[in-house]
Scaffold this motif. Structure first.
Motif, PDB file in Angstrom:
ATOM      1  N   LEU A   1       0.822  -1.197   0.000  1.00 49.14           N
ATOM      2  CA  LEU A   1       0.000   0.000   0.000  1.00 49.14           C
ATOM      3  C   LEU A   1       0.866   1.260   0.000  1.00 49.14           C
ATOM      4  O   LEU A   1       1.939   1.293   0.607  1.00 49.14           O
ATOM      5  CB  LEU A   1      -0.917   0.010   1.218  1.00 49.14           C
ATOM      6  N   GLN A   2       0.378   2.298  -0.656  1.00 47.97           N
ATOM      7  CA  GLN A   2       1.081   3.575  -0.717  1.00 47.97           C
ATOM      8  C   GLN A   2       0.290   4.630   0.043  1.00 47.97           C
ATOM      9  O   GLN A   2      -0.860   4.904  -0.279  1.00 47.97           O
ATOM     10  CB  GLN A   2       1.274   3.998  -2.175  1.00 47.97           C
ATOM     11  N   ASP A   3       0.920   5.175   1.074  1.00 53.33           N
ATOM     12  CA  ASP A   3       0.274   6.172   1.936  1.00 53.33           C
ATOM     13  C   ASP A   3       1.178   7.391   2.029  1.00 53.33           C
ATOM     14  O   ASP A   3       2.237   7.352   2.652  1.00 53.33           O
ATOM     15  CB  ASP A   3       0.032   5.572   3.325  1.00 53.33           C
ATOM     16  N   GLN A   4       0.780   8.475   1.398  1.00 56.82           N
ATOM     17  CA  GLN A   4       1.592   9.695   1.378  1.00 56.82           C
ATOM     18  C   GLN A   4       1.559  10.442   2.707  1.00 56.82           C
ATOM     19  O   GLN A   4       2.477  11.214   3.010  1.00 56.82           O
ATOM     20  CB  GLN A   4       1.092  10.626   0.264  1.00 56.82           C
ATOM     21  N   ASP A   5       0.531  10.226   3.499  1.00 55.42           N
ATOM     22  CA  ASP A   5       0.366  11.005   4.726  1.00 55.42           C
ATOM     23  C   ASP A   5       1.029  10.371   5.939  1.00 55.42           C
ATOM     24  O   ASP A   5       1.665  11.067   6.736  1.00 55.42           O
ATOM     25  CB  ASP A   5      -1.127  11.219   5.009  1.00 55.42           C
ATOM     26  N   HIS A   6       0.882   9.056   6.103  1.00 57.87           N
ATOM     27  CA  HIS A   6       1.433   8.380   7.278  1.00 57.87           C
ATOM     28  C   HIS A   6       2.136   7.092   6.854  1.00 57.87           C
ATOM     29  O   HIS A   6       1.685   5.987   7.167  1.00 57.87           O
ATOM     30  CB  HIS A   6       0.331   8.086   8.291  1.00 57.87           C
ATOM     31  N   PRO A   7       3.258   7.220   6.163  1.00 56.00           N
ATOM     32  CA  PRO A   7       3.942   6.028   5.650  1.00 56.00           C
ATOM     33  C   PRO A   7       4.813   5.358   6.720  1.00 56.00           C
ATOM     34  O   PRO A   7       5.212   5.974   7.702  1.00 56.00           O
ATOM     35  CB  PRO A   7       4.821   6.604   4.538  1.00 56.00           C
ATOM     36  N   ASP A   8       5.089   4.079   6.491  1.00 59.24           N
ATOM     37  CA  ASP A   8       6.098   3.370   7.281  1.00 59.24           C
ATOM     38  C   ASP A   8       7.480   3.566   6.662  1.00 59.24           C
ATOM     39  O   ASP A   8       8.493   3.553   7.358  1.00 59.24           O
ATOM     40  CB  ASP A   8       5.786   1.873   7.346  1.00 59.24           C
TER      41      ASP A   8
END
Length: 261
Positions: free
Chosen positions: A25-32
């Motif tokens: 998954l790609q999360d621009q706001d709260h990435p790992d």
């Protein structure tokens, strides 16, 4: 994050396809994990964008141009990176390095900054004169163009060009280097880089506060009337995805020496 070069945009599109195919998954706001595509400057920009999330985010760099010091992967290695991410979790395969905390006191209040590479203080047009203290003890009266305080990772950047030592990033230390100091029969400084222990701090008090300029990781900070600057190792650390992370001295060799026969 990425820069706007054509080769970089092509690499980003390919990376997005690979991540989607791997079910990542790609999360621009709260990435790992923050993957920067470009060069060292792109990764530094990514660091500052996500610096408030350092407690749970790691970084990995893909370089698409000249060899980057922070960027372990080339654009043709992206398949290997995605395969590694799918089988080697970020939290279990990360290495941490120290950062620099800078506190600047002005007539209008206190400003705090975090640096990955370095923070320097200079004077725009004339010689800067400043009192320098280390660990609360007066050390010297500096005269010259300015002073630079760097992290171990930043020791290969601006600090090195000033004659500073290259310091392994696992060492919790800061380095103070002079920028064109004046040394003659009247004015004297130590004249060499200084490495600061983890429990000490550096204080610089400019005597000409109206023309002092503060620069953090290459970006000039709009401040006036700088009365004092304090530097210490930050409580925060930066994490890099360790799987595929090149040995530090290999990166130093590749960046500055190469295969010289």
């Amino acid at each position: 994050m990425h820069n706007d070069r054509v080769t970089t945009r092509v690499a980003v599109r390919h990376l997005q396809v690979l991540l989607a195919e791997a079910g990542i998954l790609q999360d621009q706001d709260h990435p790992d994990l923050v993957i920067s595509v470009g060069g060292d400057g792109t990764l530094i920009s990514a660091f500052h964008k996500y610096q408030k999330q350092l407690d749970h985010v790691a970084f990995a760099g893909i370089h698409t141009g000249h060899l980057g010091f922070y960027t372990d992967w080339r654009n043709y290695d992206m398949e290997k990176l995605v395969e590694a991410l799918a089988s080697h979790p970020v939290k279990e395969h990360s290495v941490t390095y120290p950062l620099l905390a800078m506190k600047v006191t002005t007539s209008s209040g206190i400003k705090e900054y975090l640096a990955l590479n370095e923070a320097s203080i200079k004077r725009v047009s004339k010689t800067m004169e400043a009192e320098v203290s280390i660990g609360g003890c007066r050390f010297e009266n500096f005269r010259g163009d300015g002073l630079c305080v760097s992290t171990p990772t930043g020791s290969t950047a601006y600090s090195k060009s000033l004659g500073g030592a290259v310091i392994h990033p696992r060492l919790k230390a800061l380095q103070l280097t002079e920028i064109a100091s004046i040394n003659n029969l009247v004015f004297r400084t130590v004249g060499s880089p200084i490495v600061i222990a983890p429990d000490e701090w550096i204080t610089i008090v400019p005597k000409n506060t109206d023309r002092a300029v503060v620069i953090v990781d290459g970006e000039r900070i709009a401040l006036t009337d700088v009365m004092q600057a304090d530097y210490r190792i930050a409580q925060e650390e930066i994490s890099f995805y360790e799987y595929g992370h090149h040995h530090f001295w290999d990166r130093v060799n590749e960046a500055f020496i190469g295969d010289v026969k």
